[in-house]
Design a protein around this motif. Structure first.
Motif, PDB file in Angstrom:
ATOM      1  N   TYR A 293      11.209  -2.832   4.747  1.00 27.11           N
ATOM      2  CA  TYR A 293      12.453  -2.048   4.702  1.00 27.11           C
ATOM      3  C   TYR A 293      13.643  -2.815   5.262  1.00 27.11           C
ATOM      4  O   TYR A 293      14.800  -2.489   4.976  1.00 27.11           O
ATOM      5  CB  TYR A 293      12.276  -0.732   5.479  1.00 27.11           C
ATOM      6  CG  TYR A 293      12.065  -0.922   6.960  1.00 27.11           C
ATOM      7  CD1 TYR A 293      13.141  -0.922   7.845  1.00 27.11           C
ATOM      8  CD2 TYR A 293      10.783  -1.119   7.479  1.00 27.11           C
ATOM      9  CE1 TYR A 293      12.949  -1.117   9.203  1.00 27.11           C
ATOM     10  CE2 TYR A 293      10.581  -1.312   8.835  1.00 27.11           C
ATOM     11  CZ  TYR A 293      11.662  -1.311   9.691  1.00 27.11           C
ATOM     12  OH  TYR A 293      11.467  -1.510  11.035  1.00 27.11           O
ATOM     13  N   GLN A 294      13.381  -3.846   6.043  1.00 32.77           N
ATOM     14  CA  GLN A 294      14.466  -4.627   6.626  1.00 32.77           C
ATOM     15  C   GLN A 294      15.164  -5.519   5.601  1.00 32.77           C
ATOM     16  O   GLN A 294      16.269  -6.019   5.850  1.00 32.77           O
ATOM     17  CB  GLN A 294      13.926  -5.485   7.777  1.00 32.77           C
ATOM     18  CG  GLN A 294      13.323  -4.680   8.911  1.00 32.77           C
ATOM     19  CD  GLN A 294      12.624  -5.560   9.947  1.00 32.77           C
ATOM     20  OE1 GLN A 294      13.095  -6.648  10.247  1.00 32.77           O
ATOM     21  NE2 GLN A 294      11.518  -5.084  10.483  1.00 32.77           N
ATOM     22  N   ILE A 295      14.510  -5.722   4.457  1.00 33.79           N
ATOM     23  CA  ILE A 295      15.049  -6.644   3.454  1.00 33.79           C
ATOM     24  C   ILE A 295      15.354  -5.944   2.125  1.00 33.79           C
ATOM     25  O   ILE A 295      16.395  -6.175   1.521  1.00 33.79           O
ATOM     26  CB  ILE A 295      14.062  -7.805   3.206  1.00 33.79           C
ATOM     27  CG1 ILE A 295      13.795  -8.556   4.515  1.00 33.79           C
ATOM     28  CG2 ILE A 295      14.602  -8.763   2.144  1.00 33.79           C
ATOM     29  CD1 ILE A 295      12.657  -9.515   4.435  1.00 33.79           C
ATOM     30  N   ALA A 296      14.426  -5.092   1.681  1.00 36.36           N
ATOM     31  CA  ALA A 296      14.567  -4.434   0.378  1.00 36.36           C
ATOM     32  C   ALA A 296      14.719  -2.930   0.614  1.00 36.36           C
ATOM     33  O   ALA A 296      13.747  -2.263   0.982  1.00 36.36           O
ATOM     34  CB  ALA A 296      13.345  -4.730  -0.484  1.00 36.36           C
ATOM     35  N   PRO A 297      15.896  -2.363   0.402  1.00 34.81           N
ATOM     36  CA  PRO A 297      16.140  -0.974   0.816  1.00 34.81           C
ATOM     37  C   PRO A 297      15.629   0.103  -0.125  1.00 34.81           C
ATOM     38  O   PRO A 297      15.493   1.255   0.288  1.00 34.81           O
ATOM     39  CB  PRO A 297      17.671  -0.911   0.892  1.00 34.81           C
ATOM     40  CG  PRO A 297      18.135  -1.919  -0.110  1.00 34.81           C
ATOM     41  CD  PRO A 297      17.125  -3.031  -0.059  1.00 34.81           C
ATOM     42  N   TYR A 298      15.327  -0.252  -1.381  1.00 33.85           N
ATOM     43  CA  TYR A 298      14.924   0.768  -2.355  1.00 33.85           C
ATOM     44  C   TYR A 298      13.389   0.839  -2.428  1.00 33.85           C
ATOM     45  O   TYR A 298      12.728  -0.162  -2.720  1.00 33.85           O
ATOM     46  CB  TYR A 298      15.507   0.456  -3.735  1.00 33.85           C
ATOM     47  CG  TYR A 298      17.020   0.498  -3.744  1.00 33.85           C
ATOM     48  CD1 TYR A 298      17.701   1.712  -3.756  1.00 33.85           C
ATOM     49  CD2 TYR A 298      17.764  -0.690  -3.715  1.00 33.85           C
ATOM     50  CE1 TYR A 298      19.091   1.751  -3.745  1.00 33.85           C
ATOM     51  CE2 TYR A 298      19.146  -0.665  -3.701  1.00 33.85           C
ATOM     52  CZ  TYR A 298      19.800   0.564  -3.714  1.00 33.85           C
ATOM     53  OH  TYR A 298      21.178   0.595  -3.692  1.00 33.85           O
TER      54      TYR A 298
ATOM     55  N   VAL B 248       0.837  -1.197   0.000  1.00 32.26           N
ATOM     56  CA  VAL B 248       0.000   0.000   0.000  1.00 32.26           C
ATOM     57  C   VAL B 248       0.873   1.248   0.000  1.00 32.26           C
ATOM     58  O   VAL B 248       1.076   1.896  -1.022  1.00 32.26           O
ATOM     59  CB  VAL B 248      -0.977   0.013   1.196  1.00 32.26           C
ATOM     60  CG1 VAL B 248      -1.758   1.331   1.253  1.00 32.26           C
ATOM     61  CG2 VAL B 248      -1.967  -1.150   1.083  1.00 32.26           C
ATOM     62  N   GLY B 249       1.380   1.590   1.189  1.00 24.65           N
ATOM     63  CA  GLY B 249       2.140   2.820   1.330  1.00 24.65           C
ATOM     64  C   GLY B 249       2.924   2.802   2.623  1.00 24.65           C
ATOM     65  O   GLY B 249       2.997   1.775   3.318  1.00 24.65           O
ATOM     66  N   PRO B 250       3.525   3.928   2.997  1.00 26.70           N
ATOM     67  CA  PRO B 250       4.465   3.964   4.116  1.00 26.70           C
ATOM     68  C   PRO B 250       3.963   3.352   5.422  1.00 26.70           C
ATOM     69  O   PRO B 250       4.691   2.598   6.073  1.00 26.70           O
ATOM     70  CB  PRO B 250       4.750   5.462   4.276  1.00 26.70           C
ATOM     71  CG  PRO B 250       4.544   6.019   2.915  1.00 26.70           C
ATOM     72  CD  PRO B 250       3.418   5.226   2.311  1.00 26.70           C
ATOM     73  N   TYR B 251       2.729   3.655   5.824  1.00 30.30           N
ATOM     74  CA  TYR B 251       2.256   3.190   7.132  1.00 30.30           C
ATOM     75  C   TYR B 251       2.162   1.666   7.174  1.00 30.30           C
ATOM     76  O   TYR B 251       2.748   1.015   8.049  1.00 30.30           O
ATOM     77  CB  TYR B 251       0.907   3.812   7.470  1.00 30.30           C
ATOM     78  CG  TYR B 251       0.360   3.329   8.802  1.00 30.30           C
ATOM     79  CD1 TYR B 251       0.940   3.738   9.996  1.00 30.30           C
ATOM     80  CD2 TYR B 251      -0.708   2.443   8.853  1.00 30.30           C
ATOM     81  CE1 TYR B 251       0.469   3.281  11.227  1.00 30.30           C
ATOM     82  CE2 TYR B 251      -1.193   1.973  10.074  1.00 30.30           C
ATOM     83  CZ  TYR B 251      -0.608   2.396  11.252  1.00 30.30           C
ATOM     84  OH  TYR B 251      -1.076   1.926  12.450  1.00 30.30           O
ATOM     85  N   ASP B 252       1.434   1.074   6.246  1.00 28.43           N
ATOM     86  CA  ASP B 252       1.298  -0.384   6.226  1.00 28.43           C
ATOM     87  C   ASP B 252       2.630  -1.058   5.934  1.00 28.43           C
ATOM     88  O   ASP B 252       2.969  -2.081   6.541  1.00 28.43           O
ATOM     89  CB  ASP B 252       0.282  -0.812   5.170  1.00 28.43           C
ATOM     90  CG  ASP B 252      -1.155  -0.595   5.605  1.00 28.43           C
ATOM     91  OD1 ASP B 252      -1.377  -0.253   6.780  1.00 28.43           O
ATOM     92  OD2 ASP B 252      -2.065  -0.753   4.769  1.00 28.43           O
ATOM     93  N   ASP B 253       3.381  -0.504   5.003  1.00 31.29           N
ATOM     94  CA  ASP B 253       4.634  -1.133   4.593  1.00 31.29           C
ATOM     95  C   ASP B 253       5.649  -1.163   5.740  1.00 31.29           C
ATOM     96  O   ASP B 253       6.396  -2.130   5.893  1.00 31.29           O
ATOM     97  CB  ASP B 253       5.225  -0.383   3.397  1.00 31.29           C
ATOM     98  CG  ASP B 253       4.383  -0.553   2.126  1.00 31.29           C
ATOM     99  OD1 ASP B 253       3.323  -1.198   2.197  1.00 31.29           O
ATOM    100  OD2 ASP B 253       4.789  -0.029   1.073  1.00 31.29           O
TER     101      ASP B 253
ATOM    102  N   SER C  69       9.614   8.403   9.140  1.00 36.33           N
ATOM    103  CA  SER C  69      10.214   7.348   9.948  1.00 36.33           C
ATOM    104  C   SER C  69      11.062   6.417   9.084  1.00 36.33           C
ATOM    105  O   SER C  69      12.182   6.047   9.461  1.00 36.33           O
ATOM    106  CB  SER C  69       9.125   6.559  10.664  1.00 36.33           C
ATOM    107  OG  SER C  69       9.658   5.426  11.316  1.00 36.33           O
ATOM    108  N   LEU C  70      10.545   6.044   7.914  1.00 43.14           N
ATOM    109  CA  LEU C  70      11.264   5.123   7.035  1.00 43.14           C
ATOM    110  C   LEU C  70      12.568   5.737   6.522  1.00 43.14           C
ATOM    111  O   LEU C  70      13.604   5.072   6.490  1.00 43.14           O
ATOM    112  CB  LEU C  70      10.368   4.719   5.859  1.00 43.14           C
ATOM    113  CG  LEU C  70       9.247   3.734   6.194  1.00 43.14           C
ATOM    114  CD1 LEU C  70       8.267   3.628   5.040  1.00 43.14           C
ATOM    115  CD2 LEU C  70       9.813   2.358   6.531  1.00 43.14           C
ATOM    116  N   VAL C  71      12.502   7.000   6.128  1.00 41.72           N
ATOM    117  CA  VAL C  71      13.712   7.673   5.656  1.00 41.72           C
ATOM    118  C   VAL C  71      14.744   7.739   6.787  1.00 41.72           C
ATOM    119  O   VAL C  71      15.946   7.548   6.569  1.00 41.72           O
ATOM    120  CB  VAL C  71      13.391   9.076   5.116  1.00 41.72           C
ATOM    121  CG1 VAL C  71      14.668   9.870   4.842  1.00 41.72           C
ATOM    122  CG2 VAL C  71      12.558   8.969   3.842  1.00 41.72           C
TER     123      VAL C  71
END
Length: 371
Positions: free
Chosen positions: A234-239, A223-228, A297-299
């Protein structure tokens, strides 16, 4: 012959009569309400309950419906897998296992690609345009005509806004970099991506992380940042790429058993429709707030934000409308909905370019430049 009216007697009788009428009116309201049946429905969600915003749309609807009907019409919400797997939600409604489901139409494109038009299709409408088309542009009426063959009716029940383009293990610099990538991506979008060299995989939300971790897939969109962030990609795929050209304004639907819906008393139909609209608006607003916080947060965790390369977007756009042309020629259900959708899209885009786009473009640029 004349009769003398006793003024005191007349007033007393009138007062008593008026009081009786008022009392009858007072008693009539609950008496009418008591004639409505007490209903207990079950709802199967297409989502796990740890995805609180998208799953929560069904909870918001059920709670609103119960309060509107003073508890007479209640719907119990079950997460995906509790009653049936998420992929079987539509069949469960059609078969009467449950009365209602809350899920995405494009999950069922294996039955017919036209399922996706009611939810979202590549290079389609944004969130506002999607609501406009469904509620007042004839879209949901066309969608319900199609859904009738599957024994259901649809009510918009949630929006995500424009989604992100997904998580990739390696950087994508051109269309050539997509060749051979195994990517979790659903429906019509998966078909478009396959024409760009991607190997599409359709997986439920809860299965994506393990597949990424094991290397069964190389990339995934959800979906997007919150769900993802909650799912930990982000722990596995950095891009992290944007935008999802395939989901400019997703609508999640409530799919209701057609016979059960038509048997509802009119007040319950209105109450259900109102509760679904409340869930639709609420979900979009929640995502707009939660995604704003989550992207920061993700950035901060080192995620690499990247725009999809222009040649990827251009190639996808070309492949998308070639595919639509093929569907239009070969699929009667698609051909019945798509021309009206395309006309609405084109005219809506013309209008949005005038005020909406020019306003957004200016203020976003001005804010980014520090003005």
């Amino acid at each position: 012959m004349t009769h003398k009216i006793d003024r005191r007697s007349f007033l007393t009788k009138t007062a008593i009569g008026g009081a009786a009428t008022a009392a009858a009116a007072t008693l009539a309201a609950p008496a009418i309400a008591q004639e409505l049946p007490t209903l207990r429905w079950r709802l199967t969600s297409g989502f796990p309950n740890n995805l609180d915003t998208i799953y929560g749309g069904a909870v918001v609807m059920a709670e609103a419906l119960s309060k509107i009907t003073e508890g007479r019409f209640q719907i119990q919400v079950f997460q995906a897998g509790e009653l049936v797997p998420g992929a079987q939600a539509l069949d469960a409604v059609k078969g009467g296992t449950v009365e209602i489901a809350h899920t995405c139409g494009y999950y069922f494109t294996g039955k017919n690609p036209a399922f996706a038009i009611g939810s979202t299709i590549p290079f389609g409408l944004n969130a506002r345009q999607q609501n406009a088309w469904l509620y007042h542009g004839g879209g949901n009426e066309l969608y319900d005509e199609f859904l009738a063959d599957y024994g259901v009716v649809g009510k918009p029940g949630g929006g995500t806004g424009a989604q992100m383009g997904g998580w990739f293990r390696k950087e994508i610099n051109s269309v050539a970099d997509l060749k051979g990538i195994k990517m979790r991506i659903a429906g019509v979008a998966g078909e478009v991506m396959s024409r760009l060299g991607v190997v599409p995989q359709q997986l439920p939300g809860g299965d994506i992380y393990p597949a990424l971790e094991r290397g069964t897939i190389d990339a995934a969109e959800w979906v997007g940042p919150y769900d993802d962030e909650r799912l930990g990609f982000y722990q596995i795929a950095p891009y992290y790429y944007y935008p999802a050209y395939w989901e400019g304004g997703l609508t999640i639907h409530f799919y209701i058993n057609k016979g059960q819906y038509e048997a509802l008393p009119e007040p319950y139909k209105v109450a259900l429709d109102t509760a679904c609209k409340a869930a639709n608006i609420n979900m979009q607003a929640l995502y707009d707030v939660k995604n704003t916080t989550a992207i920061r947060s993700l950035v901060g965790k080192g995620v690499q934000l990247r725009p999809l390369p222009r040649d990827v977007m251009d190639a996808a756009y070309k492949a998308t409308f070639e595919l639509y042309k093929e569907y239009n020629a070969s699929n009667p259900a698609w051909a019945k909905i798509y021309p009206a959708w395309k006309k609405f899209r084109d005219e809506s885009f013309e209008w949005f370019r005038v005020a909406e786009y020019s306003y957004d473009s200016y203020v976003y640029t001005a804010q980014a430049s520090g003005k």
